[in-house]
Scaffold this active site. Structure first.
Site, mmCIF file in Angstrom:
data_model
loop_
_atom_site.group_PDB
_atom_site.id
_atom_site.type_symbol
_atom_site.label_atom_id
_atom_site.label_comp_id
_atom_site.label_asym_id
_atom_site.label_seq_id
_atom_site.Cartn_x
_atom_site.Cartn_y
_atom_site.Cartn_z
ATOM 1 N N HIS A 187 0.835 -1.204 0.000
ATOM 2 C CA HIS A 187 0.000 0.000 0.000
ATOM 3 C C HIS A 187 0.872 1.257 0.000
ATOM 4 O O HIS A 187 0.590 2.215 -0.731
ATOM 5 C CB HIS A 187 -0.921 0.001 1.224
ATOM 6 C CG HIS A 187 -2.137 -0.850 1.076
ATOM 7 N ND1 HIS A 187 -2.074 -2.230 1.085
ATOM 8 C CD2 HIS A 187 -3.450 -0.524 0.900
ATOM 9 C CE1 HIS A 187 -3.309 -2.715 0.939
ATOM 10 N NE2 HIS A 187 -4.155 -1.702 0.826
ATOM 11 N N HIS A 201 0.975 -3.788 9.239
ATOM 12 C CA HIS A 201 2.410 -3.630 8.989
ATOM 13 C C HIS A 201 3.100 -3.011 10.191
ATOM 14 O O HIS A 201 2.470 -2.343 11.023
ATOM 15 C CB HIS A 201 2.654 -2.743 7.761
ATOM 16 C CG HIS A 201 2.361 -3.411 6.462
ATOM 17 N ND1 HIS A 201 3.168 -4.383 5.922
ATOM 18 C CD2 HIS A 201 1.326 -3.250 5.596
ATOM 19 C CE1 HIS A 201 2.660 -4.786 4.771
ATOM 20 N NE2 HIS A 201 1.542 -4.118 4.555
#
Length: 411
Positions: free
Chosen positions: A148, A200
């Site tokens: 992303h 993450h």
């Protein structure tokens, strides 16, 4: 435009890449690279846990929804709608550059993920928010780098570059500052959101942003050459098919199966479909002379008409190409004597659990199997089905649907 003449650099490029894949397989480069990098990344991910938990102390339903929505801006469903809109609004050059750039980013990011095979933050203690099916699949991937973050840097950065180079004469210093600020804000929100959602760690996001900047800088150097080749080069479609085929082989083998290879196959299929369609219809629908939205030739009502006709059409083509591939590919493989299996698309070809344990997962490069004296008995036909399915989608966006617009007086 495309022709039967094959420039010498094309076979040299493909054979060089193929040679690298063979050498990498024989030398075990992926395993060696993973053994060096993975332990360091794992330690960094573990050391980031206290900071992640500190951020998640601000847990609130509003933030859950907000960051989940922001994350959708660089998701697969977003690209499925965004790229056709760019094509059909008359910004064909921007559309093909964005499509190829995102396919390139997806390949780089997912290949590095599977090469390193570093885990995401442990859950628990980290709270992981997966509000959509797309996020649930993303959570099954490895961590570093954050796709992303990488994709956001490249997409937002390239859109800003396009705006500055195309409409720069209309933009003063304040507007330029606003543009850079918006890009910075979007990248920051995406990065913070991936950490807040538990997807993450800091090292994943930092790696994604850094790689995104490197990829974007490289793309800004070569994008004009790529576009010139795509629109006026020789043997473009055949070269793209060969490159797509080799890239399937070049993909690294992860420690355990993840959806990353499936995403790569889908993106590269879309890119090939778009390229093949543009080659056939560039002068008709994709040159710089085509009308753009808000111009007298392409009003907002006509554009909405294009969306109403185009979106259902590409979805139908995607469904039909998948059905045709599920029928045709097994027939071709059986005719050629190629043993095949199916992970999910064709129930009759699914292997039993015991058979799966004897064979490797579907993401192993097929070339690696071949040069190892074919130790694996079957090949996953789902890869070919998925590639052709999304190639049909890409072709319909750049070829079939523009012809439909002409028939419906929407051009």
């Amino acid at each position: 435009m495309d022709s039967g003449i094959i420039p010498m650099w094309q076979p040299l490029c493909l054979s060089g890449l193929l040679g690298f894949v063979v050498a990498a397989s024989l030398l075990g480069i992926t395993r060696r690279f993973r053994s060096i990098v993975q332990p360091w990344v794992v330690r960094r991910v573990q050391s980031d846990l206290p900071l992640i938990l500190q951020i998640q102390r601000w847990q609130h339903r509003f933030f859950d929804i907000f960051f989940s929505v922001v994350s959708c801006l660089v998701s697969v469903p977003f690209y499925t709608g965004f790229i056709p809109i760019l094509f059909w609004s008359g910004h064909s050059k921007l559309a093909r550059q964005v499509a190829l750039l995102m396919a390139f980013c997806d390949y780089i990011g997912n290949a590095i993920k599977d090469a390193i095979s570093a885990p995401r933050p442990s859950c628990p203690p980290v709270r992981r928010v997966t509000a959509t099916e797309d996020e649930k699949e993303n959570a099954m991937e490895y961590g570093l780098p954050s796709s992303h973050a990488l994709n956001t840097v490249c997409l937002a950065g390239y859109l800003l570059h396009y705006a500055l180079t195309t409409y720069g004469h209309e933009m003063n210093g304040f507007r330029v500052l606003i543009g850079f600020s918006l890009v910075f804000l979007l990248v920051s929100l995406i990065g913070l959101g991936r950490i807040y959602l538990g997807m993450h760690s800091f090292i994943d996001v930092a790696a994604g942003i850094t790689m995104g900047l490197v990829v974007l800088a490289f793309w800004l150097i070569v994008h004009d050459y790529i576009d010139n080749f795509l629109t006026s080069g020789q043997n473009v479609t055949s070269f793209s098919a060969g490159l797509s085929f080799v890239l399937l082989f070049a993909y690294p083998t992860p420690e355990a199966p993840t959806p990353s290879f499936e995403y790569h196959t889908a993106f590269i299929g879309v890119a090939f479909g778009l390229v093949s369609g543009i080659q056939q219809t560039y002068l008709l629908f994709h040159s710089e002379d085509v009308p753009r939205i808000f111009s007298p030739e392409l009003s907002i009502l006509v554009f909405f008409g294009r969306l109403l006709a185009g979106i259902p059409t590409i979805l139908i083509v995607k469904f039909c190409s998948k059905a045709l591939s599920k029928w045709l590919l097994p027939v071709i493989c059986n005719t050629l004597g190629i043993p095949i299996r199916s992970s999910c698309y064709i129930p009759a070809l699914k292997e039993s659990d015991s058979s799966k344990n004897k064979s490797d997962n579907k993401q192993i490069g097929y070339l690696q199997r071949a040069i190892s004296f074919l130790p694996y008995k079957t090949y996953d036909v789902d890869t070919g089905i998925r590639f052709l399915q999304y190639a049909g989608l890409g072709w319909s966006v750049s070829d079939l649907v523009p012809h439909l617009f002409t028939r419906l007086s929407l051009s």
